[in-house]
Enzyme design. Structure first.
Site, PDB file in Angstrom:
ATOM      1  CG  ASP A 104      53.553 -65.935  53.337  1.00 25.81           C
ATOM      2  OD1 ASP A 104      54.382 -65.738  54.233  1.00 25.81           O
ATOM      3  OD2 ASP A 104      52.868 -65.055  52.822  1.00 25.81           O
TER       4      ASP A 104
HETATM    5  N1  URA Z   1      55.681 -61.596  50.893  1.00 27.39           N
HETATM    6  C1  URA Z   1      54.601 -62.275  51.241  1.00 27.39           C
HETATM    7  O1  URA Z   1      53.535 -61.730  51.425  1.00 27.39           O
HETATM    8  N2  URA Z   1      54.724 -63.620  51.380  1.00 27.39           N
HETATM    9  C2  URA Z   1      55.876 -64.273  51.167  1.00 27.39           C
HETATM   10  O2  URA Z   1      55.928 -65.504  51.296  1.00 27.39           O
HETATM   11  C3  URA Z   1      56.998 -63.540  50.800  1.00 27.39           C
HETATM   12  C4  URA Z   1      56.877 -62.205  50.673  1.00 27.39           C
END
Ligand code: URA
Length: 224
Positions: A104
């Site tokens: 993310d």
């Molecule tokens: N899980 C999440 O919530 N975000 C990420 O970036 C990776 C795994």
């Protein structure tokens, strides 16, 4: 094996039009010898020199990057976010690379990158059970029951049942969570399903690659 001019253009060191012209001019060296033939067949591991830069000819490139928060995991910039590629412009292979397992935008740390499509597929395939380990900071204290639920399975907001995970409580509001899947926002959604909230997330490891090998903002070639 690839033609010299094509390889230079693929790396975006020169445009498709410029590459044969620069070879003809004698501006490109292979193994420290001027090579004027644009269709010279490169061997993997030969060294190209151009503009004082030396670049090893690699067929397959595998790389880890310590991604900073607010850079996105996609190959192109999106809206006001810059692509992770902007963090590694000094990597000669940057234009060949794609991400295995996105992160993310608000999440830092380990990105695994390659130009080897088969390898990326292997790493991200849910059938392969490749572990990803996260350090997860939480809004509220987490209790033993929630940890057990996360370990066995939880039901996400789209009714997906997660596979077994490993959970280690480090502090009242911090856990290490190891999962083998990679559903959209999975860690955040797993914690929501036990009525908690992720306030900060850090990916420490993908499979055998971990952050001990790399400093903030760094990228590194790795072997597979
Ligand atoms: N899980 C999440 O919530 N975000 C990420 O970036 C990776 C795994």
């Amino acid at each position: 094996m690839q033609r010299l001019d094509k390889y230079l253009a693929n790396l975006w060191l020169l445009s498709r039009r410029e590459a044969p012209l620069m070879c003809k001019k004698g501006a490109v060296l292979v193994n420290w010898e001027i090579i004027k033939k644009a269709d010279y067949k490169l061997q993997w591991w030969e060294i190209i020199s151009l503009d004082w830069k030396e670049i090893k000819v690699l067929e397959q490139v595998y790389c880890i990057l310590y991604k900073s928060a607010w850079y996105i995991s996609s190959d192109e910039d999106e809206f006001w976010y810059l692509s992770y590629k902007k963090q590694m412009l000094d990597c000669p292979y940057v234009n060949l690379l794609h991400v295995a397992w996105r992160l993310d935008v608000d999440t830092e740390w380990l990105l695994l990158l390659s130009n080897d499509g088969q390898f990326i597929h292997q790493v991200i395939s849910p059938k392969r059970d490749k572990e990803k380990e996260y350090e997860v900071w939480l809004e509220k204290e987490i209790n033993e029951d929630s940890c057990l639920e996360l370990e066995h399975w939880v039901i996400l907001d789209d009714w997906y049942n997660t596979k077994p995970a490993k959970v280690e409580k480090i502090e009242d509001k911090k856990i290490l969570l190891t999962i083998t899947e990679g559903k959209y926002h999975q860690v955040k959604r797993m914690l929501e399903s036990v009525h908690n909230k992720v306030v900060y997330l850090k990916r420490l490891r993908i499979w055998d690659w971990n952050l001990d090998w790399i400093n903030p903002w760094e990228w590194k070639l790795v072997e597979v």
